[in-house]
Design an enzyme around this catalytic site. Structure first.
Site, PDB file in Angstrom:
ATOM      1  N   ARG A   1       0.852  -1.184   0.000  1.00 58.25           N
ATOM      2  CA  ARG A   1       0.000   0.000   0.000  1.00 58.25           C
ATOM      3  C   ARG A   1       0.892   1.240   0.000  1.00 58.25           C
ATOM      4  NH1 ARG A   1      -3.838  -0.472   5.080  1.00 58.25           N
ATOM      5  NH2 ARG A   1      -4.595   1.527   4.301  1.00 58.25           N
TER       6      ARG A   1
ATOM      7  N   ARG B   1     -14.723  -5.359  17.143  1.00 61.91           N
ATOM      8  CA  ARG B   1     -13.991  -6.000  18.244  1.00 61.91           C
ATOM      9  C   ARG B   1     -13.553  -4.966  19.270  1.00 61.91           C
ATOM     10  NH1 ARG B   1      -8.735  -5.820  19.243  1.00 61.91           N
ATOM     11  NH2 ARG B   1      -8.296  -5.055  17.131  1.00 61.91           N
ATOM     12  N   ARG B   2     -12.863  -3.916  18.801  1.00 62.43           N
ATOM     13  CA  ARG B   2     -12.393  -2.880  19.725  1.00 62.43           C
ATOM     14  C   ARG B   2     -13.563  -2.198  20.440  1.00 62.43           C
ATOM     15  NH1 ARG B   2      -7.867  -0.220  15.664  1.00 62.43           N
ATOM     16  NH2 ARG B   2      -6.062  -1.433  16.369  1.00 62.43           N
TER      17      ARG B   2
ATOM     18  N   LYS C   1      -2.910  -8.419   9.788  1.00 65.61           N
ATOM     19  CA  LYS C   1      -4.277  -8.300  10.322  1.00 65.61           C
ATOM     20  C   LYS C   1      -5.268  -7.808   9.260  1.00 65.61           C
ATOM     21  CE  LYS C   1      -4.206  -3.582  12.116  1.00 65.61           C
ATOM     22  NZ  LYS C   1      -4.574  -2.705  13.226  1.00 65.61           N
ATOM     23  N   ASP C   2      -4.757  -7.212   8.164  1.00 67.64           N
ATOM     24  CA  ASP C   2      -5.636  -6.719   7.097  1.00 67.64           C
ATOM     25  C   ASP C   2      -5.934  -7.771   6.032  1.00 67.64           C
ATOM     26  OD1 ASP C   2      -5.797  -4.207   8.237  1.00 67.64           O
ATOM     27  OD2 ASP C   2      -4.119  -3.398   7.080  1.00 67.64           O
TER      28      ASP C   2
ATOM     29  N   ARG D   1     -12.076   6.121   9.963  1.00 65.89           N
ATOM     30  CA  ARG D   1     -11.236   5.432   8.976  1.00 65.89           C
ATOM     31  C   ARG D   1     -10.125   6.383   8.545  1.00 65.89           C
ATOM     32  NH1 ARG D   1     -13.120   2.223   5.055  1.00 65.89           N
ATOM     33  NH2 ARG D   1     -10.901   2.184   4.493  1.00 65.89           N
TER      34      ARG D   1
ATOM     35  N   ASN E   1      -5.695   6.854   7.404  1.00 64.09           N
ATOM     36  CA  ASN E   1      -4.391   6.510   7.960  1.00 64.09           C
ATOM     37  C   ASN E   1      -4.216   7.162   9.338  1.00 64.09           C
ATOM     38  OD1 ASN E   1      -3.495   9.208   7.574  1.00 64.09           O
ATOM     39  ND2 ASN E   1      -2.863   8.748   5.483  1.00 64.09           N
ATOM     40  N   VAL E   2      -3.103   6.865   9.993  1.00 61.41           N
ATOM     41  CA  VAL E   2      -2.885   7.324  11.368  1.00 61.41           C
ATOM     42  C   VAL E   2      -2.919   8.847  11.462  1.00 61.41           C
ATOM     43  CG1 VAL E   2      -1.248   7.382  13.297  1.00 61.41           C
ATOM     44  CG2 VAL E   2      -1.606   5.250  12.035  1.00 61.41           C
TER      45      VAL E   2
ATOM     46  N   SER F   1     -13.481  -0.826  14.236  1.00 66.02           N
ATOM     47  CA  SER F   1     -13.523  -2.253  14.543  1.00 66.02           C
ATOM     48  C   SER F   1     -14.611  -2.574  15.570  1.00 66.02           C
ATOM     49  CB  SER F   1     -12.151  -2.685  15.083  1.00 66.02           C
ATOM     50  OG  SER F   1     -12.231  -3.851  15.846  1.00 66.02           O
TER      51      SER F   1
ATOM     52  N   CYS G   1     -14.858  -9.070   8.227  1.00 63.81           N
ATOM     53  CA  CYS G   1     -14.591  -7.806   8.916  1.00 63.81           C
ATOM     54  C   CYS G   1     -15.590  -7.511  10.034  1.00 63.81           C
ATOM     55  CB  CYS G   1     -14.607  -6.654   7.916  1.00 63.81           C
ATOM     56  SG  CYS G   1     -13.028  -6.464   7.108  1.00 63.81           S
TER      57      CYS G   1
ATOM     58  N   ARG H   1      -6.450  10.158  11.293  1.00 68.67           N
ATOM     59  CA  ARG H   1      -7.205   9.895  12.533  1.00 68.67           C
ATOM     60  C   ARG H   1      -6.770  10.851  13.655  1.00 68.67           C
ATOM     61  NH1 ARG H   1      -8.605   3.426  12.749  1.00 68.67           N
ATOM     62  NH2 ARG H   1      -8.620   3.090  10.503  1.00 68.67           N
TER      63      ARG H   1
ATOM     64  N   THR I   1     -13.256   4.302  16.368  1.00 69.58           N
ATOM     65  CA  THR I   1     -12.712   3.006  15.964  1.00 69.58           C
ATOM     66  C   THR I   1     -13.508   2.501  14.770  1.00 69.58           C
ATOM     67  OG1 THR I   1     -12.298   0.701  16.602  1.00 69.58           O
ATOM     68  CG2 THR I   1     -14.150   1.780  17.666  1.00 69.58           C
TER      69      THR I   1
END
Length: 306
Positions: free
Chosen positions: A11, A133-134, A85-86, A151, A153-154, A131, A244, A157, A129
Site C-alpha cells: 500500500r 472488536r475494539r 491483520k488486514d 477510517r 491513515n494514522v 472495529s 470484517c 485519525r 474506531t
C-alpha cells in the site's frame, strides 16, 4: 534465470511503505541483492480509496490486499508486503503468505484529547474506531462511552481527534511506534485487557507459490517464532470463517517450549462474549488455533455471524 531486480509492492500509505522498507532492508541483509536492485512500488487499494464507510460494507478485509495480490499474480511485482491483520484468513490461490518479519508489539493503545485514560473518560465521550472488536472490548471497560466510526491513515485519525470530532481513538501500538508517535499515547492496554486482532503487529511477506528464487530468499528472512504465532492466530479465523464484521481477537505467545493462545469472540450485538485460552507444546502451533476456533464456534452457536 536469476533475477536482476526485485520489485516489492505494498500500500502507498506512509506506514505501509515503512513496512516495505523493513522487508527490503532484511532482504539486503540476508541475500546478495543490493540497495539499487530492490524497488518499492506503492499500490492504491480499494480500502484506501473509500474512508467513510466500514470495510464490511465495502466487501471485507481483502480491500487492502486484492489489488496488490493481482499485481503479484500478473508478475508486475515479485513480493507483496501486507499488515497481516488486514489480510483475509483464506489464502489466495497461487500465492504463498507464510513469511513474516519478527513481530512488532501487538498491543492496543488509546490516544485521548484530554490525556484521560479509558476508564476516566466522561460519560458519552466519543471514541473513534472502525472495529467492532475494539468497540465491544472497550465498552466492557467503560460502558458509558459511545463509539463512532473512524477510517483513514494514522495522521488522518490524529487530525480528526485534534479537530474535536472524537474525544479519543484506539489504534495499534505497532503502527504508532513505526511512525515515531509514542509521545501521543495516553494509555497502553495489555493483551489480556484488549485481545488484539489476529496477526496484529505482524508484517506478512507474500510471493507466487512457484517462484523458487524468491521463496528461497523469504525463507532466509522468515522469523520462526512469529511464523508459529501467526499460524495459530489465523487458524482461529479460518475455523470461524470470520470477516470484517466478526468481532474476534486472538493472541498467541511462546513460553518455556509451549504456545499459549488466548481468544475472544463477541456476538453480533456485542452482548455476549465467548472466551478460550489454551496451552500446548510449541510443536503443536498448527493445532492450537484450530481447537480454540472449534470451541468458540460451539460455545457461540453461530451467534457471531449474520
Amino acid at each position: 534465470m536469476k533475477k536482476e531486480k526485485i520489485t516489492i509492492g505494498s500500500r502507498g500509505s506512509k506506514l505501509a511503505l515503512i513496512y516495505a522498507q523493513k522487508v527490503k532492508n532484511k532482504i539486503i541483509e540476508k541475500s546478495e541483492f543490493k540497495e539499487d536492485q530492490i524497488i518499492i512500488k506503492g499500490i492504491v487499494t480499494k480500502g484506501d480509496k473509500v474512508s467513510d464507510r466500514r470495510l464490511s460494507d465495502l466487501g471485507g478485509k481483502g480491500l487492502f490486499s486484492k489489488n496488490i495480490e493481482k499485481e503479484l499474480l500478473d508478475k508486475k511485482i515479485d513480493i507483496a508486503v501486507h499488515a497481516l491483520k488486514d489480510m483475509p484468513a483464506i489464502e489466495t490461490k497461487g500465492l504463498l503468505s507464510n513469511f513474516f518479519l519478527k513481530r512488532n508489539d501487538p498491543r492496543e493503545i488509546l490516544i485521548s484529547r484530554d490525556k484521560m485514560k479509558l476508564k476516566e473518560l466522561n460519560p458519552r465521550s466519543v471514541v473513534g474506531t472502525s472495529s467492532f472488536r475494539r468497540e465491544f472490548q472497550i465498552k466492557r471497560l467503560n460502558k458509558d462511552i459511545s463509539c463512532k466510526l473512524i477510517r483513514g491513515n494514522v495522521d488522518t485519525r490524529l487530525n480528526k481527534l485534534k479537530d474535536g470530532f472524537y474525544d479519543a481513538i484506539i489504534l495499534s501500538l505497532a503502527g504508532i511506534k513505526s511512525l515515531n508517535l509514542e509521545n501521543e499515547i495516553t494509555e497502553i492496554f495489555m493483551t489480556n485487557e484488549l485481545i488484539p486482532s489476529a496477526g496484529q503487529g505482524i508484517i506478512c511477506i507474500q510471493c507466487k507459490e512457484n517462484d523458487k528464487e524468491i521463496i528461497e530468499i523469504l525463507n532466509r528472512i522468515n522469523d520462526n517464532d512469529t511464523f508459529k504465532r501467526a499460524i495459530a492466530e489465523r487458524d482461529v479465523l479460518k475455523i470461524l470463517e470470520g470477516d470484517c464484521e466478526t468481532a474476534v481477537g486472538a493472541h498467541a505467545f511462546l513460553e518455556n517450549n509451549n504456545i499459549i493462545l488466548e481468544s475472544e469472540l463477541f456476538s453480533l450485538d456485542g452482548s455476549q462474549r465467548f472466551y478460550e485460552k489454551m496451552i500446548m507444546e510449541e510443536k503443536d502451533f498448527n493445532k492450537i488455533g484450530l481447537e480454540i476456533g472449534k470451541n468458540l464456534k460451539q460455545k457461540s452457536k453461530g451467534n457471531y455471524k449474520k
